[in-house]
Design a protein around this motif. Structure first.
Motif, PDB file in Angstrom:
ATOM      1  N   LEU A 162       1.370   0.194 -10.665  1.00 18.23           N
ATOM      2  CA  LEU A 162       0.283   0.840 -10.906  1.00 18.23           C
ATOM      3  C   LEU A 162      -0.192   1.063 -12.055  1.00 18.23           C
ATOM      4  CD1 LEU A 162      -1.612   2.507  -8.909  1.00 18.23           C
ATOM      5  CD2 LEU A 162      -0.055   4.372  -9.517  1.00 18.23           C
TER       6      LEU A 162
ATOM      7  N   GLN B 272       0.962  -1.247  -0.043  1.00 20.63           N
ATOM      8  CA  GLN B 272       0.047   0.186  -0.007  1.00 20.63           C
ATOM      9  C   GLN B 272       0.967   1.354   0.087  1.00 20.63           C
ATOM     10  OE1 GLN B 272      -3.921   1.258   2.226  1.00 20.63           O
ATOM     11  NE2 GLN B 272      -2.835  -0.110   3.198  1.00 20.63           N
TER      12      GLN B 272
ATOM     13  N   PHE C   1      -7.339   3.031  -1.487  1.00 20.15           N
ATOM     14  CA  PHE C   1      -7.074   1.623  -1.960  1.00 20.15           C
ATOM     15  C   PHE C   1      -8.007   0.688  -1.126  1.00 20.15           C
ATOM     16  CE2 PHE C   1      -3.297   4.221  -2.814  1.00 20.15           C
ATOM     17  CZ  PHE C   1      -2.715   3.571  -3.893  1.00 20.15           C
TER      18      PHE C   1
ATOM     19  N   GLY D  17       2.145   1.927  -3.504  1.00 20.30           N
ATOM     20  CA  GLY D  17       0.972   2.283  -4.199  1.00 20.30           C
ATOM     21  C   GLY D  17       0.606   3.715  -4.210  1.00 20.30           C
TER      22      GLY D  17
ATOM     23  N   MET E 176      -3.103  -1.924  -8.097  1.00 18.13           N
ATOM     24  CA  MET E 176      -1.681  -1.961  -7.806  1.00 18.13           C
ATOM     25  C   MET E 176      -1.358  -3.145  -7.702  1.00 18.13           C
ATOM     26  SD  MET E 176       1.183  -0.423  -6.818  1.00 18.13           S
ATOM     27  CE  MET E 176       2.517  -0.854  -5.877  1.00 18.13           C
TER      28      MET E 176
ATOM     29  N   SER F  59      -3.068  -8.086  -4.837  1.00 27.25           N
ATOM     30  CA  SER F  59      -3.133  -6.791  -5.529  1.00 27.25           C
ATOM     31  C   SER F  59      -4.047  -5.902  -4.714  1.00 27.25           C
ATOM     32  CB  SER F  59      -3.378  -6.981  -6.906  1.00 27.25           C
ATOM     33  OG  SER F  59      -4.763  -7.312  -7.034  1.00 27.25           O
TER      34      SER F  59
END
Length: 871
Positions: free
Chosen positions: A514, A198, A336, A201, A504, A482
């Protein structure tokens, strides 16, 4: 709502056995623990945060009446986590291929997001139901198998400190806890993707949109500090700076609300006053309810023009009293999200939920009241409220901040965690290891002692769930998957939609992890559907470089134009670069332009002019040579050794033609020949002139009575002078070619916009030796001719030779500074002009008068006329 799930182990002979409902409510100061029980052979323990905080009231006059003092306020949205577990257990029990002859059960406690109550609930999971006696187990049917906890990392850590003692597996569906020196031995199975994915990302998202000036808001706890310590160096290395960093304090009671308001006002001031249009939020499950207070903390202050980037474990949730609060500030936020597949039957399962039809669920009544804003009748009080719950309310009518009919990412993690435990138990129950510990059913109580072995089977579990997604853990106990990138679409009527705008994928090649569909993004209305800009300083355009302001973050800088000779073809370059040798910077210094190949060619006007002059002089020289050869028996031609005259004319002819070697693209052969050929040929010409001058002197001296110079008369002297002088020059040229010969080269630096193709002389010293030797011969010729200019001889050429040498000196003395001050093809043109001019000077000064007499005044070309003139 944070859920702690408990798996209990109970052995039944057949899968068809009905799981009975265990009703249990343990009293606790102020509030009882909420529970939800279903018995089974194998039981999962879950600890959830269904409660929010104990509140008296929000302090806004325009808002609806607050809850009663110290009433538990919950975020209804967390109830779906409980339903996800119940639905998973229902599917497992109905699947004959998983744990045949056994049933699956669960036991859910509310953590109230409180450490003390979380420890209490965990100890209850380890005790016999309805008996809070730690380490006392008398129930042979319900045995704790595994625990699922929690959405917030602190809850998971509190649970783990106890479960670790009993070696009971814990599956985390939220972020992993921060480990310290006292908790390094704790182990988890993390169903949610690792937070590092994360973090990468978020950075990739910022770099994709070139957002380098951001605000950051984190929780004021160990996880928030871990986020800052992890991403700050990562972001700084990639050129992303923090405009502000604020921490949200944790709160539980209404008495803390004043401090929260003060902190919120401070955060609001930072956000409104900052140029950063992007705010990264690293919060926890309930953090969103704090941000929903921000628009009300300062009268007219409006949080507009901000793009929120929100982490996975922060959901769009609200407390009941925030039902009518304007959610506009979150419209267009990017978050996310844990990807999930639609589970067949889940929506239908939750549509059938009703407070009166569900037994054992101690959460549903509180959820129902908070979500629908109603109350259930109290038969003791015998009082009828204005908004009574009719139980005919529909879950699909609730706004997205309270409940979602589609499964969320966290619910899907709980669903996967339950299946992971079920498959691990299935593998363990089928192994020889388990059968060695259970000889008879009457020894079932010893079965609990074997559940430490479940760790081995959890590490190796791998299967596809009913949605077709693969479930497995890596060597670190993490379920690497992902992440989806989601755009929040929130309307003023509280409708909430998630739009998938990207993905991501941590397993993608570098730079391709990404993927973003920019056309699918809905930006906050403030930006009028244009991509927001979030930078401290406007980008330095190509042709300039940036210089960081002293005392400021690296994202705040000034722009300076590139210096001469350098360029920058990208925005925000730290320094300007030099072009390659074959290129040069453009006028705006934002690109490199290929240099033109420059040389004196036959096609350009200058080259054509020099070729014409060279051929013209060659033709004139040939014409003079023809005239002299035609009149070779005339007195003027015969005087002063006509063979010398022919040699001189041939040498001048070759000098004019040698100038053609300097025109055209330099090649290896032309570079070797141009200077050496001219040097030798011109030396022959000057040697002939010297021989002519010496011949005049010797002839005059030989006429004196008794002179011994008669023996030097004749061709031998002249030939010796020409041969010896020419051999010396030839030797110098040979030594030059043998040691450091000229070669084709390209001058990249003399002219910025041109690549000059030239002949590198190899040895500059040898080049000037050739020129110097020719100058030496010319000086000797000039001196001899000057002293012999007044000798009484009608055929005395000394005067003409003197003028020719003066012309030679004038040309070559001006050649040196001109040659050194010019560049490229003009330097070559100067040398060609010097060759043509000096050769033409010899031709004109020596032969013009003779040609005039031979062609135009043939009467003077008579012996008697010459003798008469002599007398």
């Amino acid at each position: 709502m944070v859920v702690l799930v408990m798996l209990l182990l109970v052995l039944h002979p057949h899968k068809s056995c009905k799981a009975h409902i265990v009703k249990c409510r343990i009293q606790y100061p102020h509030q009882p623990l909420h529970t939800y029980h279903k018995s089974g052979d194998f039981v999962i323990g879950v600890i959830a945060a269904h409660g929010g905080f104990f509140s008296s009231s929000p302090t806004f006059a325009e808002e609806p009446p607050p809850p009663l003092p110290e009433e538990l306020v919950v975020a209804p949205k967390g109830y779906q986590l409980i339903l996800a577990l119940a639905f998973a257990v229902k599917e497992i029990n109905e699947n004959p291929r998983i744990l045949p002859n056994h049933t699956f059960g669960f036991h859910i406690y509310d953590s109230y997001d409180n450490a003390e109550k979380t420890y209490h609930a965990t100890m209850l999971l380890l005790s016999t139901l309805e008996k809070f006696v730690p380490n006392y187990i008398c129930d042979t049917q319900n045995n704790l198998t595994a625990v699922i906890a929690g959405l917030d990392s602190e809850i998971s850590l509190h649970v783990a400190t106890i479960l670790h003692i009993f070696k009971i597996p814990q599956l985390i569906y939220g972020p992993s806890p921060v480990m310290n020196d006292k908790t390094t031995g704790l182990s988890f199975y993390q169903v949610a993707p690792p937070e590092t994915v994360q973090f990468e990302g978020i950075l990739s998202l910022l770099l994709h949109f070139r957002w380098t000036w951001i605000g950051v808001i984190v929780m004021d706890n160990d996880n928030g500090e871990r986020f800052v310590q992890t991403v700050f160096p990562m972001f700084s290395k990639s050129g992303v700076c923090f405009a502000f960093l604020e921490r949200i304090p944790k709160y539980k009671f209404a008495s803390e609300s004043y401090d929260m308001v003060q902190k919120g006002a401070k955060i609001l001031d930072k956000m409104v006053g900052s140029k950063a249009n992007v705010v990264v939020v690293y919060g926890e499950s309930y953090s969103m309810v704090f941000f929903r207070w921000l628009p009300f903390l300062q009268g007219t202050a409006k949080i507009r023009g901000k793009v929120w980037i929100i982490t996975t474990h922060t959901e769009y949730i609200s407390f009941a009293f925030q039902r009518n609060w304007d959610p506009e500030m979150f419209h267009g936020a990017i978050s996310f999200k844990i990807p999930f597949s639609d589970l067949p039957g889940f929506r239908h399962y939750i549509e059938g939920r009703n407070p009166s039809s569900i037994e054992g669920d101690g959460f549903i009544r509180d959820f129902w009241q908070q979500a629908f804003g109603c109350v259930f009748p109290n038969p003791i009080a015998n009082k009828v409220e204005e908004s009574m719950c009719t139980e005919e309310e529909k879950l699909e009518d609730l706004p997205g901040a309270f409940f979602e009919m589609n499964m969320t990412g966290h619910s899907y993690n709980i669903y996967k965690a339950a299946y992971a435990v079920a498959h691990a138990l299935h593998a363990m129950s089928s192994s020889k290891l388990r059968h060695r510990g259970m000889v008879h059913r009457r020894r079932l109580k010893n079965q609990k002692q074997q559940f430490w072995q479940l760790h081995h089977f959890l590490r190796s579990v791998s299967f596809n769930n009913s949605a077709g997604d693969k479930v497995s853990f890596n060597q670190n106990g993490e379920m690497v998957t992902s992440l989806d990138v989601i755009n929040w679409i929130i309307s003023s009527n509280q409708s909430f939609h998630r739009v998938r705008i990207g993905k991501m994928n941590p397993q993608a090649p570098p730079g391709q992890a990404l993927t973003i569909d920019e056309d699918a993004i809905t930006w906050p209305s403030w930006f009028n559907q244009t991509q927001p800009l979030s930078v401290c300083t406007e980008s330095c355009h190509p042709g300039s470089s940036k210089k960081v302001k002293e005392g400021e973050p690296s994202c705040c800088y000034d722009c300076f134009p590139c210096p001469e000779g350098k360029f920058s073809n990208q925005e925000d370059m730290n320094d300007c670069n030099k072009c390659s040798d074959e290129d040069y910077p453009s006028k705006n210094r934002d690109a490199c332009i290929p240099k033109e190949r420059s040389f004196l060619s036959f096609e350009e006007p200058l080259g054509i002019s020099l070729v014409c002059f060279s051929l013209s002089f060659s033709l004139i020289t040939a014409l003079v040579l023809g005239i002299f050869m035609k009149h070779h028996n005339t007195p003027i031609v015969k005087a002063n050794n006509r063979n010398l005259t022919y040699t001189l004319l041939l040498a001048l002819l070759l000098c004019f033609l040698s100038a053609l070697l300097f025109i055209g693209q330099p090649e290896k052969a032309t570079c070797l020949l141009r200077q050496t050929a001219f040097g030798i040929v011109f030396s022959v010409a000057v040697s002939c002139v010297l021989a002519k001058t010496i011949t005049v002197v010797v002839a005059f001296l030989a006429t004196k009575p008794g002179s011994g110079m008669r023996k030097w008369m004749g061709k031998r002297l002249a030939n010796s002078i020409i041969l010896s002088c020419s051999i010396i020059q030839a030797g110098i040229c040979t030594l030059w070619l043998a040691t450091s010969p000229p070669f084709p080269d390209a001058d990249m630096h003399s002219v910025i916009e041109e690549m000059i193709l030239e002949c590198n002389e190899g040895s500059v010293f040898m080049f000037y030796c050739v020129l110097g030797y020719m100058g030496f011969l010319a000086i000797i010729s000039f001196m001899v001719a000057f002293f012999a200019r007044k000798l009484p001889d009608s055929f005395n050429e000394a005067k003409f030779i003197t003028f020719s040498m003066l012309a030679f000196f004038s040309v070559w003395l001006s050649f040196i500074p001109s040659y050194l001050s010019t560049k490229g093809k003009y330097m070559v043109a100067v040398e060609i002009f010097s060759i043509l001019a000096s050769s033409a000077g010899l031709l004109g000064c020596i032969f013009s008068s003779k040609c005039y007499i031979i062609v135009l005044r043939p009467g003077l070309n008579q012996k008697d006329q010459l003798i008469r003139r002599k007398i």
